[in-house]
Design a protein around this motif. Structure first.
Motif, PDB file in Angstrom:
ATOM      1  N   PRO A 198      49.267  49.369  44.783  1.00 32.08           N
ATOM      2  CA  PRO A 198      50.497  50.128  45.058  1.00 32.08           C
ATOM      3  C   PRO A 198      51.662  49.225  45.446  1.00 32.08           C
ATOM      4  CG  PRO A 198      48.935  50.348  46.881  1.00 32.08           C
ATOM      5  CD  PRO A 198      48.215  49.652  45.774  1.00 32.08           C
ATOM      6  N   PHE A 199      51.360  47.999  45.902  1.00 32.75           N
ATOM      7  CA  PHE A 199      52.414  47.050  46.258  1.00 32.75           C
ATOM      8  C   PHE A 199      53.034  46.401  45.024  1.00 32.75           C
ATOM      9  CE2 PHE A 199      49.257  46.864  49.804  1.00 32.75           C
ATOM     10  CZ  PHE A 199      50.015  47.575  50.722  1.00 32.75           C
ATOM     11  N   LEU A 200      52.405  46.586  43.859  1.00 32.75           N
ATOM     12  CA  LEU A 200      52.897  46.007  42.606  1.00 32.75           C
ATOM     13  C   LEU A 200      53.189  47.099  41.580  1.00 32.75           C
ATOM     14  CD1 LEU A 200      50.336  43.049  42.300  1.00 32.75           C
ATOM     15  CD2 LEU A 200      52.699  42.922  43.122  1.00 32.75           C
ATOM     16  N   ARG A 201      53.480  48.303  42.068  1.00 34.69           N
ATOM     17  CA  ARG A 201      53.701  49.449  41.193  1.00 34.69           C
ATOM     18  C   ARG A 201      52.494  49.681  40.291  1.00 34.69           C
ATOM     19  NH1 ARG A 201      60.116  48.856  39.445  1.00 34.69           N
ATOM     20  NH2 ARG A 201      60.948  48.892  41.586  1.00 34.69           N
ATOM     21  N   PHE A 202      51.327  49.542  40.898  1.00 37.19           N
ATOM     22  CA  PHE A 202      50.030  49.787  40.261  1.00 37.19           C
ATOM     23  C   PHE A 202      49.764  48.846  39.087  1.00 37.19           C
ATOM     24  CE2 PHE A 202      51.206  53.613  42.519  1.00 37.19           C
ATOM     25  CZ  PHE A 202      50.076  53.795  43.307  1.00 37.19           C
ATOM     26  N   ARG A 203      50.259  47.615  39.225  1.00 39.54           N
ATOM     27  CA  ARG A 203      49.887  46.536  38.315  1.00 39.54           C
ATOM     28  C   ARG A 203      48.915  45.621  39.051  1.00 39.54           C
ATOM     29  NH1 ARG A 203      55.544  44.094  36.529  1.00 39.54           N
ATOM     30  NH2 ARG A 203      54.246  42.843  35.133  1.00 39.54           N
ATOM     31  N   GLY A 204      48.425  44.594  38.381  1.00 37.90           N
ATOM     32  CA  GLY A 204      47.498  43.672  39.023  1.00 37.90           C
ATOM     33  C   GLY A 204      46.744  42.840  38.012  1.00 37.90           C
ATOM     34  N   GLY A 205      45.694  42.172  38.482  1.00 38.96           N
ATOM     35  CA  GLY A 205      44.880  41.320  37.621  1.00 38.96           C
ATOM     36  C   GLY A 205      43.615  42.019  37.167  1.00 38.96           C
ATOM     37  N   LEU A 206      42.783  41.288  36.444  1.00 33.52           N
ATOM     38  CA  LEU A 206      41.532  41.860  35.935  1.00 33.52           C
ATOM     39  C   LEU A 206      40.520  42.103  37.054  1.00 33.52           C
ATOM     40  CD1 LEU A 206      40.997  39.853  32.622  1.00 33.52           C
ATOM     41  CD2 LEU A 206      41.879  42.169  32.896  1.00 33.52           C
ATOM     42  N   GLY A 207      40.546  41.269  38.090  1.00 34.11           N
ATOM     43  CA  GLY A 207      39.702  41.535  39.249  1.00 34.11           C
ATOM     44  C   GLY A 207      38.416  40.755  39.354  1.00 34.11           C
ATOM     45  N   ALA A 208      38.216  39.743  38.512  1.00 32.58           N
ATOM     46  CA  ALA A 208      36.948  39.001  38.548  1.00 32.58           C
ATOM     47  C   ALA A 208      36.715  38.353  39.901  1.00 32.58           C
ATOM     48  CB  ALA A 208      36.931  37.941  37.445  1.00 32.58           C
ATOM     49  N   THR A 209      37.769  37.754  40.484  1.00 28.10           N
ATOM     50  CA  THR A 209      37.594  37.060  41.760  1.00 28.10           C
ATOM     51  C   THR A 209      37.248  38.031  42.891  1.00 28.10           C
ATOM     52  OG1 THR A 209      40.015  37.146  41.941  1.00 28.10           O
ATOM     53  CG2 THR A 209      39.028  35.067  41.240  1.00 28.10           C
ATOM     54  N   VAL A 210      37.872  39.207  42.873  1.00 28.56           N
ATOM     55  CA  VAL A 210      37.566  40.208  43.893  1.00 28.56           C
ATOM     56  C   VAL A 210      36.140  40.740  43.703  1.00 28.56           C
ATOM     57  CG1 VAL A 210      38.291  42.378  44.957  1.00 28.56           C
ATOM     58  CG2 VAL A 210      40.001  40.838  44.009  1.00 28.56           C
ATOM     59  N   ILE A 211      35.740  40.928  42.448  1.00 31.37           N
ATOM     60  CA  ILE A 211      34.366  41.349  42.166  1.00 31.37           C
ATOM     61  C   ILE A 211      33.381  40.338  42.731  1.00 31.37           C
ATOM     62  CG2 ILE A 211      32.676  41.661  40.304  1.00 31.37           C
ATOM     63  CD1 ILE A 211      34.911  42.960  38.660  1.00 31.37           C
ATOM     64  N   PHE A 212      33.655  39.059  42.535  1.00 30.25           N
ATOM     65  CA  PHE A 212      32.771  38.025  43.086  1.00 30.25           C
ATOM     66  C   PHE A 212      32.697  38.127  44.609  1.00 30.25           C
ATOM     67  CE2 PHE A 212      33.171  34.748  39.390  1.00 30.25           C
ATOM     68  CZ  PHE A 212      32.387  35.573  38.615  1.00 30.25           C
ATOM     69  N   GLY A 213      33.839  38.369  45.250  1.00 29.30           N
ATOM     70  CA  GLY A 213      33.839  38.511  46.697  1.00 29.30           C
ATOM     71  C   GLY A 213      33.041  39.708  47.161  1.00 29.30           C
ATOM     72  N   VAL A 214      33.188  40.815  46.459  1.00 24.06           N
ATOM     73  CA  VAL A 214      32.444  42.035  46.801  1.00 24.06           C
ATOM     74  C   VAL A 214      30.942  41.805  46.645  1.00 24.06           C
ATOM     75  CG1 VAL A 214      31.953  44.405  46.041  1.00 24.06           C
ATOM     76  CG2 VAL A 214      34.325  43.629  46.285  1.00 24.06           C
ATOM     77  N   LEU A 215      30.541  41.227  45.526  1.00 19.90           N
ATOM     78  CA  LEU A 215      29.120  41.003  45.264  1.00 19.90           C
ATOM     79  C   LEU A 215      28.532  39.981  46.240  1.00 19.90           C
ATOM     80  CD1 LEU A 215      29.131  40.984  41.352  1.00 19.90           C
ATOM     81  CD2 LEU A 215      28.378  42.830  42.873  1.00 19.90           C
ATOM     82  N   ALA A 216      29.305  38.954  46.560  1.00 21.72           N
ATOM     83  CA  ALA A 216      28.829  37.972  47.537  1.00 21.72           C
ATOM     84  C   ALA A 216      28.660  38.615  48.910  1.00 21.72           C
ATOM     85  CB  ALA A 216      29.796  36.795  47.618  1.00 21.72           C
ATOM     86  N   GLY A 217      29.574  39.520  49.263  1.00 21.30           N
ATOM     87  CA  GLY A 217      29.480  40.194  50.545  1.00 21.30           C
ATOM     88  C   GLY A 217      28.318  41.171  50.628  1.00 21.30           C
ATOM     89  N   LEU A 218      27.934  41.729  49.487  1.00 11.59           N
ATOM     90  CA  LEU A 218      26.863  42.727  49.467  1.00 11.59           C
ATOM     91  C   LEU A 218      25.481  42.104  49.293  1.00 11.59           C
ATOM     92  CD1 LEU A 218      28.491  45.472  47.215  1.00 11.59           C
ATOM     93  CD2 LEU A 218      27.905  45.728  49.629  1.00 11.59           C
ATOM     94  N   MET A 219      25.391  41.087  48.444  1.00 12.04           N
ATOM     95  CA  MET A 219      24.085  40.538  48.060  1.00 12.04           C
ATOM     96  C   MET A 219      24.216  39.046  47.802  1.00 12.04           C
ATOM     97  SD  MET A 219      24.105  42.601  44.379  1.00 12.04           S
ATOM     98  CE  MET A 219      24.529  44.196  45.048  1.00 12.04           C
TER      99      MET A 219
ATOM    100  N   SER B 176      47.827  37.613  38.523  1.00 13.64           N
ATOM    101  CA  SER B 176      46.482  37.164  38.851  1.00 13.64           C
ATOM    102  C   SER B 176      46.453  35.675  39.176  1.00 13.64           C
ATOM    103  CB  SER B 176      45.558  37.418  37.655  1.00 13.64           C
ATOM    104  OG  SER B 176      46.006  36.659  36.530  1.00 13.64           O
ATOM    105  N   ALA B 177      45.276  35.210  39.588  1.00 17.57           N
ATOM    106  CA  ALA B 177      45.086  33.782  39.846  1.00 17.57           C
ATOM    107  C   ALA B 177      45.330  32.964  38.574  1.00 17.57           C
ATOM    108  CB  ALA B 177      43.674  33.534  40.378  1.00 17.57           C
ATOM    109  N   ALA B 178      44.903  33.503  37.422  1.00 18.62           N
ATOM    110  CA  ALA B 178      45.108  32.790  36.159  1.00 18.62           C
ATOM    111  C   ALA B 178      46.595  32.588  35.869  1.00 18.62           C
ATOM    112  CB  ALA B 178      44.443  33.555  35.015  1.00 18.62           C
ATOM    113  N   ALA B 179      47.406  33.601  36.174  1.00 18.43           N
ATOM    114  CA  ALA B 179      48.856  33.485  35.970  1.00 18.43           C
ATOM    115  C   ALA B 179      49.432  32.412  36.888  1.00 18.43           C
ATOM    116  CB  ALA B 179      49.529  34.829  36.234  1.00 18.43           C
ATOM    117  N   VAL B 180      48.935  32.319  38.110  1.00 20.42           N
ATOM    118  CA  VAL B 180      49.379  31.281  39.039  1.00 20.42           C
ATOM    119  C   VAL B 180      48.988  29.895  38.515  1.00 20.42           C
ATOM    120  CG1 VAL B 180      49.060  30.336  41.370  1.00 20.42           C
ATOM    121  CG2 VAL B 180      49.351  32.796  41.052  1.00 20.42           C
ATOM    122  N   TYR B 181      47.787  29.777  37.971  1.00 27.63           N
ATOM    123  CA  TYR B 181      47.335  28.486  37.433  1.00 27.63           C
ATOM    124  C   TYR B 181      48.230  28.021  36.288  1.00 27.63           C
ATOM    125  CZ  TYR B 181      44.358  24.911  35.375  1.00 27.63           C
ATOM    126  OH  TYR B 181      43.888  23.727  34.879  1.00 27.63           O
ATOM    127  N   ARG B 182      48.580  28.942  35.395  1.00 26.35           N
ATOM    128  CA  ARG B 182      49.414  28.586  34.244  1.00 26.35           C
ATOM    129  C   ARG B 182      50.788  28.090  34.682  1.00 26.35           C
ATOM    130  NH1 ARG B 182      47.051  33.307  31.990  1.00 26.35           N
ATOM    131  NH2 ARG B 182      48.896  34.513  32.543  1.00 26.35           N
TER     132      ARG B 182
END
Length: 201
Positions: free
Chosen positions: A96-117, A40-46
């Motif tokens: 699927p590019f990370l063998r179904f691993r990933g981050g919590l998704g807060a940043t993507v959620i923000f992008g989705v919500l900003a795009g919708l409303m 995730s972005a947090a892991a990159v920051y650390r």
């Protein structure tokens, strides 16, 4: 048929492993090989600091917003847009590019919500700005936005499915967090078992 394809595109956009790509390009670090399993972005920051972190945040927010914007171009259906945004979050957390691993998704959620409303999202974000500046805790700010946004939508008398949508997205975050905790606990058990085997005759 176009609706199905744009939903699938949303999943692929969400699945783009932004954090791993930036960590590899900037620092030569493979996040899949270290850390707590949160890519995730947090892991990159650390590991790499604020500038690579901001690059990942921009990419993650962008792919969420792009997913729902693509759905808006292809379909007039609000439900298709909502589903496309949801699967973008799923793709980010279980890529699927990370063998179904990933981050919590807060940043993507923000992008989705900003795009919708965008208007309602910015109003909700204003409530979280001061707590974030004081505490510097992104988790707290995310929670405030997710709670404030349905309240804003209720005041505007938006349809019920829009009101509950942010809460639905946050449920993916909670599910991912539970998965990470279970994985960490399982890893500790394996470590303990390995240590016991080493000392046994």
């Amino acid at each position: 048929m176009a609706d199905i394809w744009v939903i699938f595109l949303g999943y692929l956009l969400g699945s783009i492993p932004s954090a791993r790509m930036v960590a590899k390009m900037v620092g030569g670090i493979d996040l899949c090989q270290e850390g707590d399993g949160r890519i995730s972005a947090a892991a990159v920051y650390r590991r790499l600091g604020p500038l690579p972190f901001l690059a990942v945040v921009a990419m993650d927010v962008g792919k969420g917003a792009l997913a729902v914007s693509s759905a808006r171009l292809v379909s007039d259906s609000t439900m298709v847009r909502l589903v496309t945004g949801a699967v973008a979050v799923v793709g980010h957390s279980w890529s699927p590019f990370l063998r179904f691993r990933g981050g919590l998704g807060a940043t993507v959620i923000f992008g989705v919500l900003a795009g919708l409303m965008i208007k309602e999202f910015l109003i909700a974000g204003a409530f979280a700005l001061v707590p974030f500046l004081v505490t510097r805790k992104s988790g707290l700010s995310t929670a405030i936005v997710i709670v404030a946004l349905p309240a804003v939508l209720l005041v505007e008398r938006q349809p019920w499915y829009l009101v509950v949508y942010p809460l639905g997205l946050i449920s993916f975050m909670l599910l991912k967090k539970l998965q990470l905790r279970w994985t960490a606990a399982h890893r500790e058990v394996d470590k303990d078992v390995g240590e016991i085997r080493e000392v046994l005759p």
